[in-house]
Design an enzyme around this catalytic site. Sequence first.
Site, PDB file in Angstrom:
ATOM      1  N   HIS A 267       0.861  -1.181   0.000  1.00  8.49           N
ATOM      2  CA  HIS A 267       0.000   0.000   0.000  1.00  8.49           C
ATOM      3  C   HIS A 267       0.892   1.224   0.000  1.00  8.49           C
ATOM      4  O   HIS A 267       1.909   1.271   0.692  1.00  8.49           O
ATOM      5  CB  HIS A 267      -0.929   0.018   1.210  1.00  8.49           C
TER       6      HIS A 267
ATOM      7  N   HIS B 272       1.105   4.879   1.137  1.00 11.04           N
ATOM      8  CA  HIS B 272       0.510   5.921   1.971  1.00 11.04           C
ATOM      9  C   HIS B 272       0.620   7.238   1.202  1.00 11.04           C
ATOM     10  O   HIS B 272       1.709   7.600   0.734  1.00 11.04           O
ATOM     11  CB  HIS B 272       1.295   6.078   3.279  1.00 11.04           C
TER      12      HIS B 272
HETATM   13  P1  5GP Z   1       1.720  -0.092   7.351  1.00  5.19           P
HETATM   14  O1  5GP Z   1       2.123   0.096   8.788  1.00  5.19           O
HETATM   15  O2  5GP Z   1       1.570  -1.556   7.003  1.00  5.19           O
HETATM   16  O3  5GP Z   1       2.595   0.647   6.389  1.00  5.19           O
HETATM   17  O4  5GP Z   1       0.308   0.603   7.212  1.00  5.19           O
HETATM   18  C1  5GP Z   1      -0.915  -0.047   7.397  1.00  5.19           C
HETATM   19  C2  5GP Z   1      -1.939   1.032   7.476  1.00  5.19           C
HETATM   20  O5  5GP Z   1      -3.223   0.448   7.350  1.00  5.19           O
HETATM   21  C3  5GP Z   1      -1.933   1.776   8.824  1.00  5.19           C
HETATM   22  O6  5GP Z   1      -1.696   3.156   8.594  1.00  5.19           O
HETATM   23  C4  5GP Z   1      -3.309   1.493   9.407  1.00  5.19           C
HETATM   24  O7  5GP Z   1      -3.850   2.584  10.100  1.00  5.19           O
HETATM   25  C5  5GP Z   1      -4.120   1.105   8.181  1.00  5.19           C
HETATM   26  N1  5GP Z   1      -5.198   0.176   8.433  1.00  5.19           N
HETATM   27  C6  5GP Z   1      -5.101  -1.013   9.072  1.00  5.19           C
HETATM   28  N2  5GP Z   1      -6.295  -1.644   9.100  1.00  5.19           N
HETATM   29  C7  5GP Z   1      -7.163  -0.830   8.432  1.00  5.19           C
HETATM   30  C8  5GP Z   1      -8.559  -0.931   8.110  1.00  5.19           C
HETATM   31  O8  5GP Z   1      -9.235  -1.898   8.434  1.00  5.19           O
HETATM   32  N3  5GP Z   1      -9.106   0.089   7.423  1.00  5.19           N
HETATM   33  C9  5GP Z   1      -8.378   1.194   7.040  1.00  5.19           C
HETATM   34  N4  5GP Z   1      -9.031   2.139   6.365  1.00  5.19           N
HETATM   35  N5  5GP Z   1      -7.069   1.318   7.304  1.00  5.19           N
HETATM   36  C10 5GP Z   1      -6.468   0.321   8.003  1.00  5.19           C
END
Ligand code: 5GP
Length: 116
Positions: free
Chosen positions: A102, A104
């Site tokens: 993903h 950001h």
């Molecule tokens: P990572 O730490 O893997 O780069 O980012 C994962 C992101 O996914 C985090 O910023 C977290 O807030 C977001 N996230 C996790 N679960 C969900 C969800 O169920 N719905 C949404 N909209 N965001 C999520």
Amino acid sequence: MSEAGTIFDKIISKEIPAEIVYEDDYVLGFKDINPQAPIHVLFIPKIRIATHNDIDVENLDYVGKIHLAVNNYAKQIGEDENGYRIVMNCNGNGQQTVFHIHMHFLAGRQLNWPPG
Ligand code: 5GP
């Protein structure tokens, strides 16, 4: 890489809700549940690629489509000239928590650098 899906598969299939702000055949963009900036959107491919390490010539097109989606969205909301940050965390040191890549998209305020 684990074969199990993630919560993002359920967001793609609309089994669980998300505030979707962008969608095309390849990419979904939805608001992060725990925003780190006034505008915090996650852009994901509609196929599962677990980490940045798993990007290859077969799925590379999805990554290009994510960049185009970001550009279109930034223009659409009028933040392209103000600027923004795009980030893709990878594995432990990158603090990746969801193993479906993903991007950001962070915008709407002055962002600090270095991120720490
Ligand atoms: P990572 O730490 O893997 O780069 O980012 C994962 C992101 O996914 C985090 O910023 C977290 O807030 C977001 N996230 C996790 N679960 C969900 C969800 O169920 N719905 C949404 N909209 N965001 C999520």
